[in-house]
Write a protein that holds these residues in place. Structure first.
Motif, PDB file in Angstrom:
ATOM      1  N   VAL A  36      47.274  45.490  74.715  1.00 19.24           N
ATOM      2  CA  VAL A  36      45.894  44.988  74.640  1.00 19.24           C
ATOM      3  C   VAL A  36      45.779  43.879  73.596  1.00 19.24           C
ATOM      4  N   GLN A  37      46.584  44.000  72.554  1.00 22.09           N
ATOM      5  CA  GLN A  37      46.561  42.944  71.548  1.00 22.09           C
ATOM      6  C   GLN A  37      46.977  41.611  72.180  1.00 22.09           C
ATOM      7  N   ALA A  38      48.002  41.662  73.007  1.00 23.38           N
ATOM      8  CA  ALA A  38      48.498  40.441  73.632  1.00 23.38           C
ATOM      9  C   ALA A  38      47.575  39.945  74.742  1.00 23.38           C
ATOM     10  N   ASN A  39      46.924  40.868  75.472  1.00 20.34           N
ATOM     11  CA  ASN A  39      46.230  40.459  76.690  1.00 20.34           C
ATOM     12  C   ASN A  39      44.707  40.501  76.634  1.00 20.34           C
ATOM     13  N   CYS A  40      44.151  41.188  75.688  1.00 25.00           N
ATOM     14  CA  CYS A  40      42.708  41.393  75.694  1.00 25.00           C
ATOM     15  C   CYS A  40      42.054  40.896  74.407  1.00 25.00           C
ATOM     16  N   ALA A  41      42.813  40.879  73.316  1.00 23.33           N
ATOM     17  CA  ALA A  41      42.213  40.628  72.008  1.00 23.33           C
ATOM     18  C   ALA A  41      41.729  39.193  71.841  1.00 23.33           C
ATOM     19  N   SER A  42      42.152  38.291  72.717  1.00 23.78           N
ATOM     20  CA  SER A  42      41.646  36.923  72.589  1.00 23.78           C
ATOM     21  C   SER A  42      40.150  36.892  72.881  1.00 23.78           C
ATOM     22  N   CYS A  43      39.617  37.878  73.571  1.00 27.67           N
ATOM     23  CA  CYS A  43      38.173  37.949  73.826  1.00 27.67           C
ATOM     24  C   CYS A  43      37.537  39.191  73.209  1.00 27.67           C
ATOM     25  N   SER A  92      36.071  45.718  64.187  1.00 29.90           N
ATOM     26  CA  SER A  92      36.045  44.254  64.282  1.00 29.90           C
ATOM     27  C   SER A  92      35.056  43.753  65.334  1.00 29.90           C
ATOM     28  N   LEU A  93      34.782  42.470  65.294  1.00 31.06           N
ATOM     29  CA  LEU A  93      33.876  41.844  66.255  1.00 31.06           C
ATOM     30  C   LEU A  93      34.698  41.106  67.310  1.00 31.06           C
ATOM     31  N   SER A  94      34.172  41.036  68.533  1.00 29.84           N
ATOM     32  CA  SER A  94      34.883  40.319  69.593  1.00 29.84           C
ATOM     33  C   SER A  94      34.941  38.832  69.288  1.00 29.84           C
ATOM     34  N   SER A  95      36.104  38.238  69.518  1.00 33.70           N
ATOM     35  CA  SER A  95      36.208  36.787  69.336  1.00 33.70           C
ATOM     36  C   SER A  95      35.311  36.069  70.334  1.00 33.70           C
ATOM     37  N   ASN A  96      35.189  36.645  71.518  1.00 36.41           N
ATOM     38  CA  ASN A  96      34.281  36.090  72.515  1.00 36.41           C
ATOM     39  C   ASN A  96      33.031  36.965  72.528  1.00 36.41           C
ATOM     40  N   PRO A  97      31.913  36.441  72.050  1.00 38.58           N
ATOM     41  CA  PRO A  97      30.723  37.280  71.908  1.00 38.58           C
ATOM     42  C   PRO A  97      30.229  37.872  73.231  1.00 38.58           C
ATOM     43  N   GLN A  98      30.632  37.279  74.349  1.00 38.30           N
ATOM     44  CA  GLN A  98      30.235  37.841  75.648  1.00 38.30           C
ATOM     45  C   GLN A  98      31.055  39.066  76.024  1.00 38.30           C
ATOM     46  N   ALA A  99      32.201  39.217  75.390  1.00 40.78           N
ATOM     47  CA  ALA A  99      33.096  40.325  75.735  1.00 40.78           C
ATOM     48  C   ALA A  99      32.752  41.536  74.876  1.00 40.78           C
ATOM     49  N   VAL A 116      35.372  49.405  71.421  1.00 38.10           N
ATOM     50  CA  VAL A 116      34.784  50.626  70.858  1.00 38.10           C
ATOM     51  C   VAL A 116      33.410  50.895  71.479  1.00 38.10           C
ATOM     52  N   ASP A 117      32.685  49.831  71.828  1.00 39.29           N
ATOM     53  CA  ASP A 117      31.376  50.026  72.458  1.00 39.29           C
ATOM     54  C   ASP A 117      31.535  50.512  73.901  1.00 39.29           C
ATOM     55  N   ILE A 118      32.547  50.000  74.561  1.00 37.14           N
ATOM     56  CA  ILE A 118      32.804  50.458  75.936  1.00 37.14           C
ATOM     57  C   ILE A 118      33.215  51.938  75.907  1.00 37.14           C
ATOM     58  N   ALA A 119      34.145  52.235  75.017  1.00 36.55           N
ATOM     59  CA  ALA A 119      34.728  53.583  74.995  1.00 36.55           C
ATOM     60  C   ALA A 119      33.704  54.661  74.634  1.00 36.55           C
ATOM     61  N   ASN A 120      32.686  54.294  73.865  1.00 31.58           N
ATOM     62  CA  ASN A 120      31.730  55.297  73.404  1.00 31.58           C
ATOM     63  C   ASN A 120      30.476  55.394  74.261  1.00 31.58           C
ATOM     64  N   ARG A 121      30.478  54.764  75.402  1.00 28.73           N
ATOM     65  CA  ARG A 121      29.348  54.973  76.309  1.00 28.73           C
ATOM     66  C   ARG A 121      29.359  56.421  76.779  1.00 28.73           C
ATOM     67  N   ASP A 166      31.763  59.632  65.015  1.00 33.79           N
ATOM     68  CA  ASP A 166      31.099  58.800  64.006  1.00 33.79           C
ATOM     69  C   ASP A 166      30.703  57.441  64.538  1.00 33.79           C
ATOM     70  N   TYR A 167      30.919  57.232  65.823  1.00 33.88           N
ATOM     71  CA  TYR A 167      30.641  55.918  66.390  1.00 33.88           C
ATOM     72  C   TYR A 167      29.180  55.529  66.186  1.00 33.88           C
ATOM     73  N   GLN A 168      28.988  54.291  65.758  1.00 33.12           N
ATOM     74  CA  GLN A 168      27.628  53.754  65.684  1.00 33.12           C
ATOM     75  C   GLN A 168      27.612  52.389  66.324  1.00 33.12           C
ATOM     76  N   ARG A 169      26.672  52.186  67.203  1.00 34.79           N
ATOM     77  CA  ARG A 169      26.529  50.862  67.809  1.00 34.79           C
ATOM     78  C   ARG A 169      26.136  49.876  66.739  1.00 34.79           C
ATOM     79  N   LEU A 170      26.687  48.667  66.826  1.00 36.79           N
ATOM     80  CA  LEU A 170      26.233  47.625  65.903  1.00 36.79           C
ATOM     81  C   LEU A 170      24.804  47.257  66.271  1.00 36.79           C
ATOM     82  N   PRO A 171      23.991  46.953  65.293  1.00 36.79           N
ATOM     83  CA  PRO A 171      22.655  46.459  65.630  1.00 36.79           C
ATOM     84  C   PRO A 171      22.766  45.142  66.389  1.00 36.79           C
ATOM     85  N   ASP A 172      21.914  44.945  67.395  1.00 31.63           N
ATOM     86  CA  ASP A 172      22.000  43.703  68.183  1.00 31.63           C
ATOM     87  C   ASP A 172      21.541  42.506  67.370  1.00 31.63           C
TER      88      ASP A 172
END
Ligand code: HEC
Length: 126
Positions: free
Chosen positions: A45-52, A59-66, A70-75, A120-126
């Motif tokens: 995932v570091q090689a294939n997904c972390a660019s976005c 951490s925050l997504s490099s691509n703000p649309q992506a 952690v937010d996906i996993a905790n739905r 302990d997951y907390q969504r980041l405030p929008d």
């Protein structure tokens, strides 16, 4: 020829199983395998997904649309099955997400993403 293939399939797992027993390490060695698989999935995932996507909790997504993994996993409604089904069908992907995962990669990525689930997951405030 065919005969050889069949007998190899039968013999190899038996040898592996007996080797594990002889050394009394069957549990230790399966934990090591799981760790190695996690490390491999992380590298993937570091090689294939972390660019976005942010692929780790803090951490925050490099691509703000992506969305952050952690937010996906905790739905609440997400399951390993629903995540794997989504990942397996490249037609779901946004156009910019130019990835095509083989079934074992789907499994590894889904497994990795679910390690980000946490009480302990907390969504980041929008
Ligand atoms: C070029 C940028 C890019 C890359 C690389 C990328 N993604 Fe994405 N991905 C996105 C964007 C943007 C979205 C959000 C699309 C949307 O909400 O419509 C997304 C959405 C997703 C979603 C669905 C999120 C949801 O809201 O349901 C998952 C799961 C996902 N990506 C996994 C991955 C995985 C796994 C990889 C690596 C194998 C990857 N992505 C690589 C840009 C990318």
């Amino acid at each position: 020829m065919r005969r050889t293939v069949v007998s190899t399939l039968l013999v190899v797992p038996a040898l592996l199983a007996s080797a594990a027993c002889v050394h009394g390490q069957s549990e230790a060695s399966s934990a090591t395998t799981a760790d190695a698989e996690q490390a491999e999935a992380f590298a993937f995932v570091q090689a294939n997904c972390a660019s976005c996507h942010a692929i780790e909790g803090g951490s925050l997504s490099s691509n703000p649309q992506a969305p952050r993994f952690v937010d996906i996993a905790n739905r609440d409604w997400l399951t390993r099955k629903s995540l794997a089904a989504w990942l397996a069908d490249a037609h779901n992907y946004p156009e910019m997400m130019n990835v095509d995962l083989a079934p074992e990669q789907v499994d590894a990525v889904a497994g990795y993403m679910l390690t980000l689930r946490s009480e302990d997951y907390q969504r980041l405030p929008d």
